[in-house]
Design an enzyme around this catalytic site. Structure first.
Site, PDB file in Angstrom:
ATOM      1  N   SER A   1       0.841  -1.198   0.000  1.00 22.41           N
ATOM      2  CA  SER A   1       0.000   0.000   0.000  1.00 22.41           C
ATOM      3  C   SER A   1       0.875   1.247   0.000  1.00 22.41           C
ATOM      4  CB  SER A   1      -0.923   0.013   1.227  1.00 22.41           C
ATOM      5  OG  SER A   1      -0.174   0.271   2.398  1.00 22.41           O
TER       6      SER A   1
ATOM      7  N   SER B   1       0.889   3.687   2.274  1.00 28.78           N
ATOM      8  CA  SER B   1       0.892   4.361   3.578  1.00 28.78           C
ATOM      9  C   SER B   1       2.274   4.873   3.982  1.00 28.78           C
ATOM     10  CB  SER B   1       0.355   3.427   4.663  1.00 28.78           C
ATOM     11  OG  SER B   1       1.257   2.366   4.903  1.00 28.78           O
TER      12      SER B   1
ATOM     13  N   LYS C   1       5.264   0.448   9.510  1.00 24.61           N
ATOM     14  CA  LYS C   1       5.045   1.869   9.832  1.00 24.61           C
ATOM     15  C   LYS C   1       6.317   2.409  10.476  1.00 24.61           C
ATOM     16  CE  LYS C   1       0.591   1.493   8.818  1.00 24.61           C
ATOM     17  NZ  LYS C   1       0.016   2.110   7.592  1.00 24.61           N
TER      18      LYS C   1
ATOM     19  N   SER D   1      -2.877   6.858   5.857  1.00 25.84           N
ATOM     20  CA  SER D   1      -2.308   5.745   6.615  1.00 25.84           C
ATOM     21  C   SER D   1      -3.204   5.420   7.795  1.00 25.84           C
ATOM     22  CB  SER D   1      -0.905   6.108   7.120  1.00 25.84           C
ATOM     23  OG  SER D   1      -0.424   5.136   8.016  1.00 25.84           O
TER      24      SER D   1
END
Length: 322
Positions: A126, A128, A183, A287
């Protein structure tokens, strides 16, 4: 054994097909662990049972051939046709069910050790973490940076480096541990952070922001405001959309430590519980992270991401990153 091996391979294909088709969620770590144990069993059986039997059979063939030659020589026959080498090779050859089990054990063992204790590859699914990581980046994760953990159960047995603010971390999604997330760590246990008006403050100290040139996002074919954010000596790039409120789309869906965060129209303020971490994506307004589902427990940590080893759409992406 051939029948048993065939059944095991059928089970493996069935499991893999269901995983691929989305009928159930696979656990690659567990599968690799089971494959290592099964092939180890075959390898031990080959080394201590089946190979000695074949060697004994080959020795018996050689003895019988020698006795036959001696008997023929006593009868005055010296020219004897023999295909001893061919017969011996056939007897010593591994059957298919050993070749595809015991023969694969060293390779599977190496993959298991490398993936469990050293480095594990991941693919970024993705956006994010844009602009640091793009969709399609194939990255390496250092599994021992934060310490050595037992495979499958993810139990830490040896400490190494502590988690630091600014680290790009791969972890098991707290809502569904069968899924891996990536992350950036923005707050450590005991920290109090506030994310409001697109600005991050940790323990009362704002993270410095430096305006950069706008970032062009291929997927949406548009530009986004880009900044350089710094944690200590770790600068990294982030994207924010000033036209959106910091609380855009945010929902207090914490099923644990719900009293650790306070949500307002401007954003969120949290005090990180012991043994947990607060993480955010670098693409701040695109995100879903700790602002939405809470903190990452230490036992969910997989490792520290540090290198893009391939992106088939853009090989220039290869290299290390902050």
């Amino acid at each position: 054994m051939a029948t048993l091996t065939g059944i095991l391979y059928a089970c493996l294909l069935f499991y893999g097909a269901g995983w691929y088709l989305g009928r159930w969620t696979g656990n690659f770590s567990l599968l690799l662990f089971i494959l290592t144990l099964v092939t180890l069993g075959y390898w031990l059986a080959e080394r201590y049972v089946f190979l000695p039997r074949r060697l004994a059979a080959a020795g018996s063939i050689e003895t019988q051939d020698a006795n036959r030659r001696a008997e023929l020589q006593r009868m005055g026959i010296t020219q004897v046709d023999s295909n001893l080498a061919e017969a011996r090779d056939k007897v010593l050859a591994q059957p298919w069910w050993l070749d595809w089990t015991a023969g694969l054990f060293p390779v599977i063992l190496i993959v298991f050790v490398l993936r469990s204790f050293l480095f594990e590859p991941f693919k970024i699914p993705s956006g994010s973490m844009i602009p640091t990581l793009e969709i399609g980046d194939l990255i390496l994760v250092n599994k021992f940076h934060y310490g050595v953990r037992l495979p499958v159960i993810n139990k830490k047995i040896i400490d190494n480096n502590p988690v630091a603010r600014g680290d790009v971390m791969v972890f098991r999604y707290p809502v569904d541990p069968s899924i891996d997330f990536i992350k950036r760590v923005v707050a450590l246990p005991g920290d109090t952070l506030t994310y409001a008006n697109q600005k991050l403050t940790v323990n009362g100290v704002p993270a410095p922001l430096e305006r950069l040139d706008d970032y062009y996002e291929e997927d949406r074919r548009g530009y986004s405001p880009q900044f350089r954010e710094t944690f200590g000596d770790k600068p990294h790039r982030i994207l924010v959309e000033p036209r959106l409120p910091s609380s855009y789309g945010m929902r207090a869906r914490l099923n644990k430590h719900a009293d650790a965060c306070t949500y307002t129209a401007e954003g969120v303020t949290c005090t990180v519980p012991a043994g947990h971490y607060f993480v955010m994506g670098d693409n701040r307004d695109n995100s879903e992270d700790s602002r939405f589902w809470g903190f990452v427990p230490d036992e969910n940590i997989v490792g520290r991401a540090f290198f893009v080893w391939m992106n088939f759409g853009n090989v220039k992406r290869i290299g290390s990153f902050q």
